[in-house]
Design a protein around this motif. Structure first.
Motif, PDB file in Angstrom:
ATOM      1  N   SER A 187      17.799  -9.971  18.594  1.00 52.81           N
ATOM      2  CA  SER A 187      17.623  -8.653  19.217  1.00 52.81           C
ATOM      3  C   SER A 187      16.914  -7.691  18.280  1.00 52.81           C
ATOM      4  O   SER A 187      17.267  -7.564  17.099  1.00 52.81           O
ATOM      5  CB  SER A 187      18.984  -8.059  19.592  1.00 52.81           C
ATOM      6  OG  SER A 187      19.642  -8.878  20.520  1.00 52.81           O
ATOM      7  N   GLY A 188      15.906  -7.000  18.819  1.00 48.43           N
ATOM      8  CA  GLY A 188      15.230  -5.945  18.077  1.00 48.43           C
ATOM      9  C   GLY A 188      14.181  -6.409  17.098  1.00 48.43           C
ATOM     10  O   GLY A 188      13.479  -5.578  16.498  1.00 48.43           O
ATOM     11  N   ARG A 227      16.954  -9.843  23.375  1.00 47.52           N
ATOM     12  CA  ARG A 227      16.933  -8.574  24.109  1.00 47.52           C
ATOM     13  C   ARG A 227      16.137  -7.532  23.328  1.00 47.52           C
ATOM     14  O   ARG A 227      16.382  -7.300  22.151  1.00 47.52           O
ATOM     15  CB  ARG A 227      18.365  -8.097  24.346  1.00 47.52           C
ATOM     16  CG  ARG A 227      18.479  -6.836  25.169  1.00 47.52           C
ATOM     17  CD  ARG A 227      19.956  -6.519  25.429  1.00 47.52           C
ATOM     18  NE  ARG A 227      20.528  -7.460  26.384  1.00 47.52           N
ATOM     19  CZ  ARG A 227      20.583  -7.241  27.697  1.00 47.52           C
ATOM     20  NH1 ARG A 227      20.081  -6.115  28.197  1.00 47.52           N
ATOM     21  NH2 ARG A 227      21.128  -8.122  28.501  1.00 47.52           N
ATOM     22  N   LYS A 228      15.131  -6.950  23.994  1.00 48.32           N
ATOM     23  CA  LYS A 228      14.247  -5.940  23.411  1.00 48.32           C
ATOM     24  C   LYS A 228      13.457  -6.457  22.205  1.00 48.32           C
ATOM     25  O   LYS A 228      12.938  -5.683  21.411  1.00 48.32           O
ATOM     26  CB  LYS A 228      15.027  -4.682  23.030  1.00 48.32           C
ATOM     27  CG  LYS A 228      15.647  -3.960  24.220  1.00 48.32           C
ATOM     28  CD  LYS A 228      16.289  -2.655  23.828  1.00 48.32           C
ATOM     29  CE  LYS A 228      16.850  -1.952  25.061  1.00 48.32           C
ATOM     30  NZ  LYS A 228      17.500  -0.665  24.713  1.00 48.32           N
ATOM     31  N   THR A 229      13.352  -7.768  22.076  1.00 53.45           N
ATOM     32  CA  THR A 229      12.555  -8.363  21.005  1.00 53.45           C
ATOM     33  C   THR A 229      11.073  -8.222  21.347  1.00 53.45           C
ATOM     34  O   THR A 229      10.676  -8.360  22.498  1.00 53.45           O
ATOM     35  CB  THR A 229      12.919  -9.841  20.820  1.00 53.45           C
ATOM     36  OG1 THR A 229      14.308  -9.927  20.470  1.00 53.45           O
ATOM     37  CG2 THR A 229      12.088 -10.499  19.746  1.00 53.45           C
ATOM     38  N   THR A 230      10.253  -7.940  20.344  1.00 49.05           N
ATOM     39  CA  THR A 230       8.811  -7.814  20.546  1.00 49.05           C
ATOM     40  C   THR A 230       8.133  -9.142  20.265  1.00 49.05           C
ATOM     41  O   THR A 230       8.242  -9.679  19.156  1.00 49.05           O
ATOM     42  CB  THR A 230       8.219  -6.723  19.633  1.00 49.05           C
ATOM     43  OG1 THR A 230       8.854  -5.470  19.927  1.00 49.05           O
ATOM     44  CG2 THR A 230       6.721  -6.581  19.849  1.00 49.05           C
ATOM     45  N   GLU A 238      14.209  -6.887  28.761  1.00 49.26           N
ATOM     46  CA  GLU A 238      13.439  -5.803  28.164  1.00 49.26           C
ATOM     47  C   GLU A 238      12.626  -6.247  26.945  1.00 49.26           C
ATOM     48  O   GLU A 238      12.186  -5.417  26.144  1.00 49.26           O
ATOM     49  CB  GLU A 238      14.336  -4.631  27.798  1.00 49.26           C
ATOM     50  CG  GLU A 238      15.060  -4.032  29.004  1.00 49.26           C
ATOM     51  CD  GLU A 238      15.914  -2.838  28.622  1.00 49.26           C
ATOM     52  OE1 GLU A 238      15.383  -1.872  28.053  1.00 49.26           O
ATOM     53  OE2 GLU A 238      17.127  -2.903  28.894  1.00 49.26           O
ATOM     54  N   ALA A 239      12.423  -7.546  26.787  1.00 46.66           N
ATOM     55  CA  ALA A 239      11.560  -8.025  25.704  1.00 46.66           C
ATOM     56  C   ALA A 239      10.113  -7.679  26.011  1.00 46.66           C
ATOM     57  O   ALA A 239       9.712  -7.581  27.172  1.00 46.66           O
ATOM     58  CB  ALA A 239      11.712  -9.534  25.537  1.00 46.66           C
ATOM     59  N   ASP A 240       9.312  -7.479  24.959  1.00 49.11           N
ATOM     60  CA  ASP A 240       7.888  -7.163  25.125  1.00 49.11           C
ATOM     61  C   ASP A 240       7.075  -8.424  24.888  1.00 49.11           C
ATOM     62  O   ASP A 240       6.889  -8.854  23.747  1.00 49.11           O
ATOM     63  CB  ASP A 240       7.474  -6.063  24.147  1.00 49.11           C
ATOM     64  CG  ASP A 240       6.044  -5.578  24.399  1.00 49.11           C
ATOM     65  OD1 ASP A 240       5.327  -6.201  25.217  1.00 49.11           O
ATOM     66  OD2 ASP A 240       5.632  -4.580  23.769  1.00 49.11           O
TER      67      ASP A 240
END
Length: 215
Positions: free
Chosen positions: A46-47, A66-69, A87-89
């Motif tokens: 994450s992150g 989650r929310k990983t770019t 919500e990953a990019d």
């Protein structure tokens, strides 16, 4: 095939995962001289910022991203069964041949991503941004695309078998599609195929025809 170790080691994360076990797994993989796909099953990324990462043939089963770019990342033939990519990019990521069952991609950004030959079962793409994505001949089975953005995306023999498409933005979506798709008409969930499928897409600003296999 996985890339050579020299190519892989030229890349490092912009931001490392906060979870120590996940960060150590990435460091060990980058230091390993033997080629092969990264194994991150069950770890928490994450992150992290993995922009441009080389994750060809990787294993992210049950992993948390989650929310990983992952902008522009190479994820060809990635295995993401049960992974949480909410919500990953994944803007412009290459997911050709990727596969996953029950993968969570709720709210993920897949703008201009390549999903040719990808295969997903019971995956959640609700609220995901797939605008401009190249879906090609991907196979989506019983996936949820409620509220997703497919504006300007393209398809070539895209399978959408029993996929839910309520409130999906299909403006400028083009190509050939195989159904049946699952939609709600007059309060009843209905499977659409054939001419009904084409008309449904057309009414929503898409230019789609059903794929007709040659006899």
């Amino acid at each position: 095939m996985a890339r050579s170790s020299s190519t892989r080691k030229a890349w490092v994360p912009r931001t490392w995962p906060a979870d120590r076990a996940a960060a150590e797994a990435v460091r060990a993989w980058l230091a390993d001289p033997e080629p092969g796909g990264f194994v991150g099953n069950g770890l928490d990324f994450s992150g992290a910022d993995f922009t441009g990462g080389d994750f060809v043939e990787c294993w992210f089963g049950e992993a948390v991203l989650r929310k990983t770019t992952l902008r522009g990342a190479e994820l060809t033939h990635a295995h993401v069964d049960g992974a949480d990519l909410a919500e990953a990019d994944l803007t412009e990521a290459n997911l050709a041949g990727a596969s996953g069952s029950k993968t969570n991609l709720h709210g993920a950004v897949l703008h201009a991503a390549n999903l040719r030959s990808a295969e997903f079962f019971d995956a959640d793409f609700s609220g995901a941004d797939l605008s401009g994505a190249v879906l090609g001949d991907a196979s989506l089975h019983r996936c949820t695309l409620t509220g997703a953005n497919l504006a300007g995306a393209s398809a070539d023999k895209l399978l959408l078998r029993e996929c839910k498409l309520e409130e999906t933005d299909l403006t400028g979506f083009t190509g050939t599609v195989l159904g049946p798709i699952s939609v709600v008409l007059r309060g009843q969930r209905t499977l659409l195929d054939g001419e009904d499928l084409e008309q449904w897409f057309t009414a929503r600003g898409a230019r789609v025809s059903r794929f007709r296999p040659e006899p």
